[in-house]
Design a protein around this motif. Structure first.
Motif, mmCIF file in Angstrom:
data_model
loop_
_atom_site.group_PDB
_atom_site.id
_atom_site.type_symbol
_atom_site.label_atom_id
_atom_site.label_comp_id
_atom_site.label_asym_id
_atom_site.label_seq_id
_atom_site.Cartn_x
_atom_site.Cartn_y
_atom_site.Cartn_z
ATOM 1 N N GLY A 76 -4.920 -18.585 0.131
ATOM 2 C CA GLY A 76 -4.611 -17.405 -0.682
ATOM 3 C C GLY A 76 -3.918 -16.411 -0.382
ATOM 4 N N ALA A 77 -3.141 -16.305 0.905
ATOM 5 C CA ALA A 77 -2.434 -15.134 1.430
ATOM 6 C C ALA A 77 -1.481 -14.640 0.000
ATOM 7 N N HIS A 78 -1.625 -13.249 -0.034
ATOM 8 C CA HIS A 78 -0.490 -12.737 -1.026
ATOM 9 C C HIS A 78 -0.631 -11.133 -0.910
ATOM 10 N N PHE A 79 0.243 -10.541 -1.638
ATOM 11 C CA PHE A 79 0.332 -9.064 -1.672
ATOM 12 C C PHE A 79 -0.080 -8.415 -3.091
ATOM 13 N N SER A 80 -0.773 -7.439 -2.980
ATOM 14 C CA SER A 80 -1.079 -6.783 -4.340
ATOM 15 C C SER A 80 0.130 -6.325 -4.998
ATOM 16 N N PRO A 81 -0.038 -5.638 -6.213
ATOM 17 C CA PRO A 81 0.879 -5.181 -7.037
ATOM 18 C C PRO A 81 1.806 -3.972 -6.162
ATOM 19 N N LEU A 82 2.732 -3.735 -6.075
ATOM 20 C CA LEU A 82 3.470 -2.691 -5.581
ATOM 21 C C LEU A 82 3.397 -1.414 -6.365
ATOM 22 N N ILE A 83 3.072 -0.426 -5.522
ATOM 23 C CA ILE A 83 2.824 0.957 -6.021
ATOM 24 C C ILE A 83 3.499 2.066 -5.363
ATOM 25 N N GLY A 84 4.179 2.952 -5.797
ATOM 26 C CA GLY A 84 4.702 4.040 -5.011
ATOM 27 C C GLY A 84 5.239 5.035 -5.935
ATOM 28 N N ALA A 85 6.134 6.013 -5.288
ATOM 29 C CA ALA A 85 6.757 7.169 -6.036
ATOM 30 C C ALA A 85 8.201 7.503 -5.713
ATOM 31 N N VAL A 86 8.924 8.336 -6.301
ATOM 32 C CA VAL A 86 10.185 8.916 -6.104
ATOM 33 C C VAL A 86 9.778 10.240 -6.026
ATOM 34 N N PRO A 125 5.404 17.634 -12.844
ATOM 35 C CA PRO A 125 6.537 17.802 -12.053
ATOM 36 C C PRO A 125 6.224 18.815 -10.901
ATOM 37 N N GLY A 126 7.169 18.796 -9.909
ATOM 38 C CA GLY A 126 7.033 19.487 -8.705
ATOM 39 C C GLY A 126 7.380 18.689 -7.555
ATOM 40 N N GLY A 127 6.290 17.823 -6.881
ATOM 41 C CA GLY A 127 6.839 17.195 -5.636
ATOM 42 C C GLY A 127 7.274 15.639 -6.022
ATOM 43 N N ALA A 128 7.095 15.206 -7.075
ATOM 44 C CA ALA A 128 7.444 13.731 -7.635
ATOM 45 C C ALA A 128 8.042 13.871 -8.638
ATOM 46 N N LEU A 129 8.831 12.644 -8.884
ATOM 47 C CA LEU A 129 9.690 12.609 -10.036
ATOM 48 C C LEU A 129 9.231 11.449 -11.101
ATOM 49 N N ALA A 130 8.498 10.220 -10.612
ATOM 50 C CA ALA A 130 8.346 9.018 -11.055
ATOM 51 C C ALA A 130 7.203 8.337 -10.349
ATOM 52 N N VAL A 131 6.534 7.539 -10.754
ATOM 53 C CA VAL A 131 5.581 6.362 -10.358
ATOM 54 C C VAL A 131 6.559 5.122 -10.204
ATOM 55 N N VAL A 132 6.396 4.397 -9.183
ATOM 56 C CA VAL A 132 7.212 3.112 -9.054
ATOM 57 C C VAL A 132 6.047 1.984 -8.963
ATOM 58 N N ASN A 133 6.423 0.934 -9.670
ATOM 59 C CA ASN A 133 5.500 -0.050 -9.935
ATOM 60 C C ASN A 133 6.390 -1.463 -9.605
ATOM 61 N N GLY A 134 5.454 -2.352 -9.147
ATOM 62 C CA GLY A 134 6.256 -3.615 -8.943
ATOM 63 C C GLY A 134 5.002 -4.650 -8.883
ATOM 64 N N SER A 135 5.335 -6.124 -9.102
ATOM 65 C CA SER A 135 4.379 -6.935 -9.451
ATOM 66 C C SER A 135 3.981 -7.420 -7.829
ATOM 67 N N GLY A 136 2.618 -7.956 -7.814
ATOM 68 C CA GLY A 136 2.215 -8.712 -6.549
ATOM 69 C C GLY A 136 2.965 -10.019 -6.483
ATOM 70 N N ILE A 137 2.691 -11.004 -5.214
ATOM 71 C CA ILE A 137 3.204 -12.202 -4.982
ATOM 72 C C ILE A 137 2.340 -12.953 -4.123
ATOM 73 N N ARG A 138 2.635 -14.105 -4.241
ATOM 74 C CA ARG A 138 2.179 -14.816 -2.939
ATOM 75 C C ARG A 138 2.843 -14.650 -1.743
ATOM 76 N N SER A 139 2.529 -15.076 -0.630
ATOM 77 C CA SER A 139 3.184 -15.018 0.612
ATOM 78 C C SER A 139 3.253 -16.185 1.341
#
Length: 243
Positions: A76-86, A125-139
């Motif tokens: 069941g190897a996989h990756f969780s949803p992508l999460i990050g910031a600009v 506002p200040g240090g970050a501009l936006a949240v970045v999201n992406g889906s998780g996937i099997r590997s």
């Protein structure tokens, strides 16, 4: 009088003839450039001004598999949803040799994104501009974030995902700049990814039971450490789409 007139004429005409000859020679010598005005060279155009905004597509190509990392490779190897910031250089959400925030700890241990999302939003506002999201996937597998918007004053991307199952292992980038040394937006950038330990759980294998690490240890690279091999986990490819 008859004897002096020719002398007078001769002395007066000789300089006139010489002047005419010199004038004729001057007119003939270099006549192709005589009277020509050489125009000033065209001024060099100013260098192009770098765009103040850019949009990127991000492809996560997961290569983590039983063939690349054969030691105890989990089902069941996989990756969780992508999460990050600009964001800009005024904020860091994680760093190698740093201590994991609660958001990074939750992401690395459970794949949850809400705590890290809150940490990012607290910087807007200040240090970050936006949240970045992406889906998780099997590997192995692949997923794409279609559009990330950046600005000249927010040129950095942080992006992470949990290696699952695992105690607290993840992959990602921290404060990755998408501008080059001259301030121009990079057209395409591939980042090779290796596993990290968040330093929050001491389990030694993929399916270890929870074993909280107190105090937290520094985030460290696990490349070449069991159960991982020296092979990459995958790649992030950032491609500019508005250039």
């Amino acid at each position: 009088m008859t004897t002096m007139f020719p002398r007078f004429l001769k002395t007066r005409m000789a300089p006139l003839g010489l002047a005419v000859s010199v004038a004729v020679m001057a007119a003939c010598d270099g006549s192709e450039t005589a009277g020509v005005v050489t125009p000033d060279p065209e001024p060099e155009p100013p260098p192009p001004v770098a765009a103040t905004t850019a949009r990127y597509r991000v492809v996560f190509e997961a290569t983590w598999s039983a063939s690349t990392h054969p030691t105890n490779f989990p089902g069941g190897a996989h990756f969780s949803p992508l999460i990050g910031a600009v964001h800009n250089a005024g904020v860091t959400f994680w760093a190698r040799d740093g201590t994991a925030t609660p958001g990074i700890e939750t992401m690395a241990e459970t794949g949850g994104t809400s705590t890290l999302t809150a940490e990012i939003q607290a910087q807007i506002p200040g240090g970050a501009l936006a949240v970045v999201n992406g889906s998780g996937i099997r590997s192995p597998g692949s997923t794409t974030i279609q559009a990330i918007a950046l600005r000249a004053d927010f040129p950095l991307v942080t992006l992470v995902t949990m290696i699952a199952p695992s105690p607290d292992w993840f992959v990602g980038v921290s404060g990755l700049s998408l501008r080059d040394a001259d301030g121009n937006w990079i057209e395409e950038l591939e980042v090779v990814l290796y596993p990290y330990d968040a330093g929050t759980d001491s389990g030694p294998v993929y399916t270890s039971a929870n074993n909280d690490t107190q105090p937290k240890e520094p985030i460290r690279n696990l490349r070449g450490e069991s159960p991982f091999s020296d092979e990459p986990i995958g790649t992030f490819t950032f491609t500019r789409t508005d250039g």
